[in-house]
Write an enzyme that holds these catalytic residues in place. Structure first.
Site, PDB file in Angstrom:
ATOM      1  N   THR A   1     -31.554  -3.724   8.560  1.00  0.00           N
ATOM      2  CA  THR A   1     -30.408  -4.359   7.884  1.00  0.00           C
ATOM      3  C   THR A   1     -29.511  -5.137   8.849  1.00  0.00           C
ATOM      4  O   THR A   1     -28.414  -5.567   8.481  1.00  0.00           O
ATOM      5  CB  THR A   1     -29.546  -3.295   7.173  1.00  0.00           C
ATOM      6  OG1 THR A   1     -29.038  -2.377   8.165  1.00  0.00           O
ATOM      7  CG2 THR A   1     -30.356  -2.538   6.125  1.00  0.00           C
TER       8      THR A   1
ATOM      9  N   THR B   1     -26.497   2.226  10.742  1.00  0.00           N
ATOM     10  CA  THR B   1     -27.549   1.853   9.785  1.00  0.00           C
ATOM     11  C   THR B   1     -28.328   3.101   9.379  1.00  0.00           C
ATOM     12  O   THR B   1     -28.434   4.057  10.152  1.00  0.00           O
ATOM     13  CB  THR B   1     -28.508   0.797  10.360  1.00  0.00           C
ATOM     14  OG1 THR B   1     -29.464   0.448   9.361  1.00  0.00           O
ATOM     15  CG2 THR B   1     -29.235   1.297  11.596  1.00  0.00           C
ATOM     16  N   TYR B   2     -28.838   3.064   8.164  1.00  0.00           N
ATOM     17  CA  TYR B   2     -29.677   4.153   7.662  1.00  0.00           C
ATOM     18  C   TYR B   2     -31.068   3.610   7.314  1.00  0.00           C
ATOM     19  O   TYR B   2     -31.861   4.269   6.670  1.00  0.00           O
ATOM     20  CB  TYR B   2     -29.018   4.810   6.433  1.00  0.00           C
ATOM     21  CG  TYR B   2     -27.623   5.304   6.741  1.00  0.00           C
ATOM     22  CD1 TYR B   2     -27.420   6.564   7.305  1.00  0.00           C
ATOM     23  CD2 TYR B   2     -26.507   4.490   6.520  1.00  0.00           C
ATOM     24  CE1 TYR B   2     -26.142   7.011   7.616  1.00  0.00           C
ATOM     25  CE2 TYR B   2     -25.230   4.927   6.829  1.00  0.00           C
ATOM     26  CZ  TYR B   2     -25.055   6.186   7.381  1.00  0.00           C
ATOM     27  OH  TYR B   2     -23.778   6.614   7.699  1.00  0.00           O
TER      28      TYR B   2
ATOM     29  N   GLU C   1     -23.338   2.768   0.398  1.00  0.00           N
ATOM     30  CA  GLU C   1     -23.641   1.458   0.979  1.00  0.00           C
ATOM     31  C   GLU C   1     -22.472   0.492   0.781  1.00  0.00           C
ATOM     32  O   GLU C   1     -22.173  -0.327   1.649  1.00  0.00           O
ATOM     33  CB  GLU C   1     -24.927   0.896   0.350  1.00  0.00           C
ATOM     34  CG  GLU C   1     -26.166   1.667   0.798  1.00  0.00           C
ATOM     35  CD  GLU C   1     -27.429   1.278   0.032  1.00  0.00           C
ATOM     36  OE1 GLU C   1     -28.419   0.913   0.683  1.00  0.00           O
ATOM     37  OE2 GLU C   1     -27.426   1.340  -1.220  1.00  0.00           O
TER      38      GLU C   1
ATOM     39  N   CYS D   1       0.837  -1.197   0.000  1.00  0.00           N
ATOM     40  CA  CYS D   1       0.000   0.000   0.000  1.00  0.00           C
ATOM     41  C   CYS D   1       0.874   1.250   0.000  1.00  0.00           C
ATOM     42  O   CYS D   1       1.169   1.822   1.058  1.00  0.00           O
ATOM     43  CB  CYS D   1      -0.935  -0.012   1.210  1.00  0.00           C
ATOM     44  SG  CYS D   1      -2.144   1.318   1.165  1.00  0.00           S
TER      45      CYS D   1
END
Length: 447
Positions: free
Chosen positions: A353, A341-342, A418, A95
């Protein structure tokens, strides 16, 4: 003005922070600009990682606090050593983004520039971390009491204190898991990084458009396929919930499902070219990589049962004892990512979810040989489509092999935010798994 005077002026190559996500999508979906301003005021810049993580404000806030404590606040290790340890860790996953980022921090903290050209130039004490570094990065389940003993027991030369070692371990695990995020989100080099700028004048050939998600860019057939995948997932989530309420699973069947999941063959066959020299010169034993925890037909190492050694009951208190406040910061970060969470999936609002997020977390721990007695691993196969498993396993176990094709193949109708959310879950699950194996070894040493 400078160009008119004959001075060569570099220009940034990237069109945004991510090669996978269009810059305009990030700007559109970031709801809290204040955290970007805060980051700019404290660091003098907003780096690409921060810009992508800002899609999830609550998580970013925790992440920045933890990272600041690890590298800047008072602690057992000098600041330039902390950055050098992060460089050693990031190099394991090729990286160059993090290697370059921490090289700047290392030099600003007074580090010796020659250390960046070869591990041999670094002090013996830092080089003695190399075995632990490669095990943490690629096969943490092999970390045993003897690895700790070699570094901290009286007579070890040079000797690490337990506080120093736990600080180094958390920095390494933090950097390894952050490599997963960098590769998994296609983070572009910063404008002042090697590979992030050019002195050539711009031309149409330089314009590399970030790949947009199929939901925005593809034709109607792809669009409807993606929509159908979302509907199918929603249906499976409902059915799974009903099934779990109706079905009583024996402990033997739960174990069988776990074994089936962890030994499933998920290909991660993309191979990148050799890493740049600035990374390769900092890697010892570059051939040492992740191997499946339990390849089919081979004797597997013993599974770590979460009930026998968990973050909540064991790891948290050990970290807090050896490195005050760090256990609290890590715990808060794990908690935020677990609860984040949304209540939506793609175009659907008001969705619970929890089962999907838990399946992702437990799947990563399963790849690392950690089993929860009370979790039905049959849920993983129901909720995680194969393309998602390929992405998740690549990102967690071989992050440097993550390419845009693998990113685009899963959740084709979901928002980019998401997908970044999924990346955060994978990153934190991987971090916790690596820490658990090391903390268990330290606990055994201390007994």
């Amino acid at each position: 003005m400078m160009a008119e005077q004959g001075v060569e002026v570099p220009r940034a190559l990237a069109l945004g922070p991510s090669a996978f996500i269009p810059a305009k999508q990030i700007l559109k979906e970031v709801s809290h600009q204040d955290i970007l301003l805060e980051s700019f005021l404290s660091l003098g810049r907003v780096d690409h990682i921060t810009m992508v993580m800002a899609l999830h404000h609550d998580y970013l806030s925790c992440f920045l606090k933890t990272q600041h404590a690890l590298f800047e606040l008072d602690g057992p290790l000098p600041r330039h050593w902390r950055h050098y340890i992060a460089i050693m860790a990031a190099a394991r996953h090729h990286c160059s983004y993090l290697v370059q980022q921490h090289s700047v921090g290392f030099l600003e903290a007074g580090g010796e520039e020659s250390w960046l050209s070869s591990l041999e130039r670094a002090p013996t004490k830092l080089r003695s971390l190399q075995t632990l570094n490669k095990l943490l990065a690629h096969r943490p389940w092999l970390i045993a009491q003897q690895h700790i003993q070699e570094l901290v027991c009286p007579g070890a030369e040079p000797r690490w204190s337990l506080a120093e070692l736990i600080h180094a371990v958390i920095i390494m695990a933090h950097a390894h898991s952050l490599c997963s995020f960098v590769w998994g989100c296609g983070i572009n080099p910063e404008p002042d990084h090697i590979g992030g700028y050019t002195f050539r004048p711009s031309s149409p050939a330089d314009v590399t458009h970030s790949p947009h998600s199929p939901a925005h860019e593809e034709g109607r057939s792809e669009f409807s396929d993606g929509a159908m995948e979302v509907e199918a997932l929603m249906k499976r989530m409902v059915e799974l919930q009903q099934q779990q309420e109706d079905e009583e699973c024996t402990q033997e069947e739960m174990v069988t499902r776990f074994e089936r999941e962890r030994s499933e063959s998920i290909p991660t066959a993309v191979v990148r070219g050799a890493p740049p020299d600035l990374v390769l010169c900092l890697v010892e034993d570059p051939e040492f990589r992740y191997e499946d925890f339990a390849p089919r037909g081979e004797q597997a190492p013993p599974t770590m049962r979460a009930q026998d050694y968990s973050w909540e009951d064991h790891g948290f208190s050990l970290v807090n004892r050896l490195l005050p406040d760090m256990g609290q910061l890590l715990d808060e970060k794990f908690q935020v990512v677990s609860d984040l969470t949304y209540h939506r999936i793609a175009m659907h609002e008001g969705v619970d979810t929890h089962t999907l997020r838990k399946a992702l977390w437990n799947y990563i721990h399963c790849l690392y040989g950690i089993r929860y007695d009370d979790y039905d691993y049959g849920s993983v196969n129901v909720l995680l489509e194969r393309s998602l498993k390929v992405f998740v396993k690549t990102m967690a176990c071989h992050p440097e092999q993550t390419v845009v094709r693998v990113y685009n193949a899963f959740w084709r109708h979901f928002r980019h935010s998401e997908k970044v959310h999924a990346n955060l879950i994978v990153m934190e699950a991987r971090l916790q798994a690596a820490l658990l194996y090391t903390l268990r070894a330290i606990t055994h040493y201390m007994r």
